[in-house]
Scaffold this motif. Structure first.
Motif, PDB file in Angstrom:
ATOM      1  N   VAL A 133      25.761   4.297  -4.503  1.00  0.00           N
ATOM      2  CA  VAL A 133      24.871   5.374  -4.047  1.00  0.00           C
ATOM      3  C   VAL A 133      23.487   5.207  -4.662  1.00  0.00           C
ATOM      4  CG1 VAL A 133      24.476   7.862  -4.055  1.00  0.00           C
ATOM      5  CG2 VAL A 133      26.776   6.980  -3.682  1.00  0.00           C
ATOM      6  N   ALA A 134      23.429   4.810  -5.926  1.00  0.00           N
ATOM      7  CA  ALA A 134      22.150   4.617  -6.603  1.00  0.00           C
ATOM      8  C   ALA A 134      21.331   3.514  -5.938  1.00  0.00           C
ATOM      9  CB  ALA A 134      22.387   4.281  -8.079  1.00  0.00           C
ATOM     10  N   VAL A 135      21.995   2.424  -5.566  1.00  0.00           N
ATOM     11  CA  VAL A 135      21.308   1.320  -4.895  1.00  0.00           C
ATOM     12  C   VAL A 135      20.775   1.772  -3.541  1.00  0.00           C
ATOM     13  CG1 VAL A 135      21.627  -0.933  -3.773  1.00  0.00           C
ATOM     14  CG2 VAL A 135      22.554  -0.537  -6.065  1.00  0.00           C
ATOM     15  N   GLU A 136      21.592   2.521  -2.806  1.00  0.00           N
ATOM     16  CA  GLU A 136      21.181   3.024  -1.494  1.00  0.00           C
ATOM     17  C   GLU A 136      19.955   3.931  -1.599  1.00  0.00           C
ATOM     18  OE1 GLU A 136      24.489   4.981   0.288  1.00  0.00           O
ATOM     19  OE2 GLU A 136      25.677   3.153   0.495  1.00  0.00           O
ATOM     20  N   GLU A 137      19.866   4.684  -2.697  1.00  0.00           N
ATOM     21  CA  GLU A 137      18.750   5.617  -2.883  1.00  0.00           C
ATOM     22  C   GLU A 137      17.536   4.967  -3.532  1.00  0.00           C
ATOM     23  OE1 GLU A 137      18.662   8.759  -1.752  1.00  0.00           O
ATOM     24  OE2 GLU A 137      20.647   8.452  -0.867  1.00  0.00           O
ATOM     25  N   GLY A 138      17.666   3.700  -3.893  1.00  0.00           N
ATOM     26  CA  GLY A 138      16.522   2.978  -4.442  1.00  0.00           C
ATOM     27  C   GLY A 138      16.304   3.135  -5.935  1.00  0.00           C
ATOM     28  N   VAL A 159      21.799  -0.776 -12.964  1.00  0.00           N
ATOM     29  CA  VAL A 159      22.369  -0.626 -14.307  1.00  0.00           C
ATOM     30  C   VAL A 159      23.041   0.738 -14.378  1.00  0.00           C
ATOM     31  CG1 VAL A 159      21.915  -0.501 -16.778  1.00  0.00           C
ATOM     32  CG2 VAL A 159      20.635  -2.119 -15.358  1.00  0.00           C
ATOM     33  N   TYR A 160      24.331   0.727 -14.637  1.00  0.00           N
ATOM     34  CA  TYR A 160      25.118   1.965 -14.752  1.00  0.00           C
ATOM     35  C   TYR A 160      25.275   2.315 -16.227  1.00  0.00           C
ATOM     36  CZ  TYR A 160      29.327   4.848 -15.137  1.00  0.00           C
ATOM     37  OH  TYR A 160      30.239   5.830 -15.475  1.00  0.00           O
ATOM     38  N   LEU A 161      24.977   3.581 -16.563  1.00  0.00           N
ATOM     39  CA  LEU A 161      25.148   4.060 -17.931  1.00  0.00           C
ATOM     40  C   LEU A 161      25.951   5.350 -17.943  1.00  0.00           C
ATOM     41  CD1 LEU A 161      21.721   3.281 -17.698  1.00  0.00           C
ATOM     42  CD2 LEU A 161      22.255   3.020 -20.103  1.00  0.00           C
ATOM     43  N   ASN A 162      26.770   5.512 -18.962  1.00  0.00           N
ATOM     44  CA  ASN A 162      27.522   6.758 -19.142  1.00  0.00           C
ATOM     45  C   ASN A 162      27.452   7.143 -20.611  1.00  0.00           C
ATOM     46  OD1 ASN A 162      29.816   8.696 -19.438  1.00  0.00           O
ATOM     47  ND2 ASN A 162      30.116   8.189 -17.287  1.00  0.00           N
ATOM     48  N   SER A 163      27.100   8.403 -20.863  1.00  0.00           N
ATOM     49  CA  SER A 163      26.903   8.876 -22.243  1.00  0.00           C
ATOM     50  C   SER A 163      28.196   9.191 -22.983  1.00  0.00           C
ATOM     51  CB  SER A 163      25.990  10.107 -22.243  1.00  0.00           C
ATOM     52  OG  SER A 163      26.367  11.011 -21.225  1.00  0.00           O
ATOM     53  N   GLY A 164      29.341   9.116 -22.297  1.00  0.00           N
ATOM     54  CA  GLY A 164      30.618   9.361 -22.970  1.00  0.00           C
ATOM     55  C   GLY A 164      30.877  10.833 -23.220  1.00  0.00           C
ATOM     56  N   ASP A 165      31.212  11.220 -24.442  1.00  0.00           N
ATOM     57  CA  ASP A 165      31.550  12.621 -24.725  1.00  0.00           C
ATOM     58  C   ASP A 165      31.499  12.891 -26.216  1.00  0.00           C
ATOM     59  OD1 ASP A 165      34.744  12.813 -25.773  1.00  0.00           O
ATOM     60  OD2 ASP A 165      34.149  10.939 -24.834  1.00  0.00           O
ATOM     61  N   TRP A 166      31.645  14.190 -26.570  1.00  0.00           N
ATOM     62  CA  TRP A 166      31.741  14.602 -27.969  1.00  0.00           C
ATOM     63  C   TRP A 166      33.070  15.331 -28.188  1.00  0.00           C
ATOM     64  CZ3 TRP A 166      28.733  13.262 -32.082  1.00  0.00           C
ATOM     65  CH2 TRP A 166      27.602  12.497 -31.765  1.00  0.00           C
ATOM     66  N   GLN A 170      17.013   2.065  -9.967  1.00  0.00           N
ATOM     67  CA  GLN A 170      17.356   0.872 -10.753  1.00  0.00           C
ATOM     68  C   GLN A 170      18.369   1.194 -11.858  1.00  0.00           C
ATOM     69  OE1 GLN A 170      13.731   1.352  -9.966  1.00  0.00           O
ATOM     70  NE2 GLN A 170      14.482   0.205  -8.198  1.00  0.00           N
ATOM     71  N   TYR A 171      18.435   2.476 -12.221  1.00  0.00           N
ATOM     72  CA  TYR A 171      19.395   2.927 -13.237  1.00  0.00           C
ATOM     73  C   TYR A 171      20.076   4.201 -12.751  1.00  0.00           C
ATOM     74  CZ  TYR A 171      17.103  -0.155 -16.679  1.00  0.00           C
ATOM     75  OH  TYR A 171      16.599  -1.230 -17.349  1.00  0.00           O
ATOM     76  N   VAL A 172      21.353   4.349 -13.065  1.00  0.00           N
ATOM     77  CA  VAL A 172      22.057   5.589 -12.779  1.00  0.00           C
ATOM     78  C   VAL A 172      22.789   6.003 -14.054  1.00  0.00           C
ATOM     79  CG1 VAL A 172      24.070   4.328 -11.839  1.00  0.00           C
ATOM     80  CG2 VAL A 172      23.746   6.761 -11.309  1.00  0.00           C
ATOM     81  N   VAL A 173      22.590   7.253 -14.467  1.00  0.00           N
ATOM     82  CA  VAL A 173      23.138   7.738 -15.741  1.00  0.00           C
ATOM     83  C   VAL A 173      24.053   8.932 -15.481  1.00  0.00           C
ATOM     84  CG1 VAL A 173      22.588   8.538 -18.070  1.00  0.00           C
ATOM     85  CG2 VAL A 173      20.992   7.023 -16.860  1.00  0.00           C
ATOM     86  N   CYS A 174      25.322   8.797 -15.850  1.00  0.00           N
ATOM     87  CA  CYS A 174      26.323   9.844 -15.592  1.00  0.00           C
ATOM     88  C   CYS A 174      27.030  10.270 -16.875  1.00  0.00           C
ATOM     89  CB  CYS A 174      27.374   9.343 -14.600  1.00  0.00           C
ATOM     90  SG  CYS A 174      26.730   8.888 -12.978  1.00  0.00           S
ATOM     91  N   GLY A 175      27.922  11.247 -16.700  1.00  0.00           N
ATOM     92  CA  GLY A 175      28.824  11.693 -17.751  1.00  0.00           C
ATOM     93  C   GLY A 175      30.190  11.825 -17.099  1.00  0.00           C
ATOM     94  N   HIS A 176      30.834  12.959 -17.288  1.00  0.00           N
ATOM     95  CA  HIS A 176      32.040  13.401 -16.566  1.00  0.00           C
ATOM     96  C   HIS A 176      33.340  12.703 -16.953  1.00  0.00           C
ATOM     97  CE1 HIS A 176      34.345  15.435 -13.551  1.00  0.00           C
ATOM     98  NE2 HIS A 176      34.614  14.321 -12.904  1.00  0.00           N
TER      99      HIS A 176
END
Length: 281
Positions: free
Chosen positions: A188-193, A218-225, A195-201
Motif C-alpha cells: 500500500v505504501a508503494v502504491e501511495e508513493g 522501507v518498513y519500520l515497526n516500533s514494537g511495544d512497551w 518511501q517509508y512506512v512506519v507502523c505499530g500494532h
C-alpha cells in the motif's frame, strides 16, 4: 546525567492501564532523551481494558512526562490505534504542540514517510472486533502470569522468559500473519508513493526493506512497551531501533525518583502554563 538528543522518537503499543505495561521502563527511557518530535503511534492508553481499579502512579507519570514535553513546545503527535479507537472521532484536534490524528505524513531528507498504527490491515479487527477484544484480555492475562513466573525465576537466579514469544514462534499462523501484515503495509505504501512506512500494532519491532511488484519501501515497526520495550529513533538522516536494557540505566526506581516525591513530575508541571499553551489551533 546528560540527555541524548533525538530528532524523532516513535513509540507505540504502550497499553497504559494494563498489567503488562512496562511503565517504569518507559519513564526511564523518556527521562533519558531530549526529543525534537514525538510520535505516539497508537494503543498508548488501552481504553479497551481501562479500569479505575488499575491505574498505578507510574502510568500516570508517563502521561505527565508526555504532557511536560507538550508544555516545553515539543511537537507530540498522538496517532490513534484500535485500543484507543474512541479517540478517532477527535482526529484533527490541535492543542498547542499536541496533535491528535489517525495518520501522519512527513518529508524527511526528501523522502515521504507514512505513519499509522496498522490495525486497518488486521482482518480480525475488521470483521470480528469482539474476538480481538477477547484476545486482548487473554494476552494481558498471559503477560500477568508471565510476570509472576519471571519474578520467581529472578529469585532463583535464572533468566527471564517470554510466554507469548514462545507461543508466536511455535505457531506458523502467527509468523504468517506478521509477514502478511508487513507485506500488505509495504504494498500500500508503494502504491501511495511513500518511501517509508512506519507502523505499530503487531508488537514486533522491525526495520527492513520490502520489495513489491510495484517497487520497494522501507518498513519500520516500533514494537511495544509490554514485552519488547522498543522505540524507533530518527537521527542524522537514519532510523534505528532502540531496545531498552536494564543494565544501560543502572539505578533503581527509588534512586531515580520514579516512585518517590524527590523528582515528582507533578511539581514540575504547571497546569496553568499547560492550559495557556494548549490552545486549540
Amino acid at each position: 546525567m546528560s540527555k541524548r538528543v533525538v530528532e524523532i522518537v516513535v513509540i507505540s503499543d504502550v497499553h497504559l492501564g494494563t498489567y503488562g505495561c512496562q511503565a517504569r521502563e518507559l519513564l526511564r527511557y523518556l527521562k533519558s532523551i531530549k526529543p525534537k518530535m514525538i510520535i505516539l503511534n497508537g494503543d498508548i492508553i488501552d481504553i479497551w481494558q481501562f479500569s479505575k481499579r488499575y491505574w498505578p502512579e507510574t502510568h500516570m507519570k508517563v502521561v505527565r512526562k508526555l504532557m511536560k514535553f507538550v508544555v516545553e513546545g515539543v511537537p507530540v503527535y498522538y496517532l490513534t490505534g484500535n485500543h484507543d479507537e474512541m479517540l478517532r472521532k477527535f482526529a484533527g484536534m490541535n492543542m498547542g504542540s499536541f496533535h491528535l490524528e489517525n495518520k501522519l505524513v512527513l518529508e524527511l531528507d526528501g523522502k515521504k514517510v507514512w505513519f499509522f498504527h496498522g490495525d486497518i490491515f488486521d482482518v480480525t479487527m475488521q470483521h470480528s472486533k469482539w474476538l480481538a477484544k477477547l484476545g486482548a484480555i487473554g494476552y494481558d492475562s498471559l503477560i500477568l502470569l508471565n510476570s509472576s513466573v519471571n519474578w520467581f525465576l529472578k529469585l532463583m537466579g535464572k533468566e527471564k522468559m517470554s510466554f507469548s514469544k514462545k507461543i508466536k514462534a511455535k505457531f506458523k499462523d502467527a509468523v504468517k500473519f506478521i509477514n502478511s501484515f508487513e507485506q500488505t503495509a509495504a504494498e500500500v505504501a508503494v502504491e501511495e508513493g511513500y518511501q517509508y512506512v512506519v507502523c505499530g500494532h503487531i508488537h514486533q519491532p522491525e526495520m527492513k526493506q520490502v520489495k513489491t511488484d510495484g517497487g520497494q519501501v522501507v518498513y519500520l515497526n516500533s514494537g511495544d512497551w509490554v514485552e519488547n520495550m522498543t522505540a524507533l529513533e530518527y537521527q542524522d538522516g537514519a532510523w534505528s531501533i532502540f531496545r531498552y536494557e536494564q543494565h544501560d540505566f543502572g539505578q533503581d526506581e527509588q534512586e531515580e525518583g520514579l516512585l518517590s516525591d524527590s523528582e515528582d513530575l507533578r511539581s514540575k508541571l504547571d497546569i496553568g502554563l499547560l492550559l495557556q499553551k494548549m490552545k486549540v489551533g
